[in-house]
Design an enzyme around this catalytic site. Structure first.
Site, PDB file in Angstrom:
ATOM      1  N   CYS A  13       0.837  -1.211   0.000  1.00 42.92           N
ATOM      2  CA  CYS A  13       0.000   0.000   0.000  1.00 42.92           C
ATOM      3  C   CYS A  13       0.866   1.252   0.000  1.00 42.92           C
ATOM      4  CB  CYS A  13      -0.925   0.015   1.203  1.00 42.92           C
ATOM      5  SG  CYS A  13      -2.132  -1.324   1.213  1.00 42.92           S
ATOM      6  N   ALA A  14       1.936   1.215   0.767  1.00 40.78           N
ATOM      7  CA  ALA A  14       2.859   2.355   0.811  1.00 40.78           C
ATOM      8  C   ALA A  14       3.500   2.565  -0.555  1.00 40.78           C
ATOM      9  CB  ALA A  14       3.917   2.137   1.883  1.00 40.78           C
TER      10      ALA A  14
END
Length: 120
Positions: A13-14
């Site tokens: 996600c990052a």
């Protein structure tokens, strides 16, 4: 463009958020890039401050999962959002949707960016 991610505090996600933050800078002011997750707003703000995210907006679906429900992105059993990308044109019409088959897989960035360019 709406990016749906399970949680900003996970590596994939990052990476997705950082990548679209970089791309957003080149897309111009007529394109709005959003990232929606189940993270609480304060956690999203902390992530953006730590990572230097400034070219996109984060939104929390934590309270009632209305985004996840409306767009079919809610993983009900986990109460998380699926990973995906939506491109919505200026008239509010969904023009592109990518639901990543495995939550640990990154989206097809090039296809999403091409979809944005196609609706401009």
């Amino acid at each position: 463009m709406i990016n749906s991610v399970p949680s900003l505090d996970t590596p994939v996600c990052a990476m997705q958020t950082r990548r679209f933050n970089e791309e957003a800078a080149a897309l111009g002011s007529d394109v709005k890039v959003l990232v929606v997750s189940m993270d609480l707003p304060f956690a999203q703000q902390r992530f953006c401050a730590t990572e230097g995210i400034a070219n996109l907006e984060t939104l929390s679906d934590h309270r009632d999962a209305s985004f996840g429900t409306a767009y079919g992105m809610l993983i009900k059993e986990l109460r998380l959002l699926a990973r995906g990308v939506l491109v919505i044109d200026k008239d509010g019409v969904l023009r592109y949707q990518q639901l990543v088959p495995e939550v640990a897989q990154e989206p097809d960035y090039e296809a999403a960016l091409a979809a944005i360019k196609a609706v401009r």
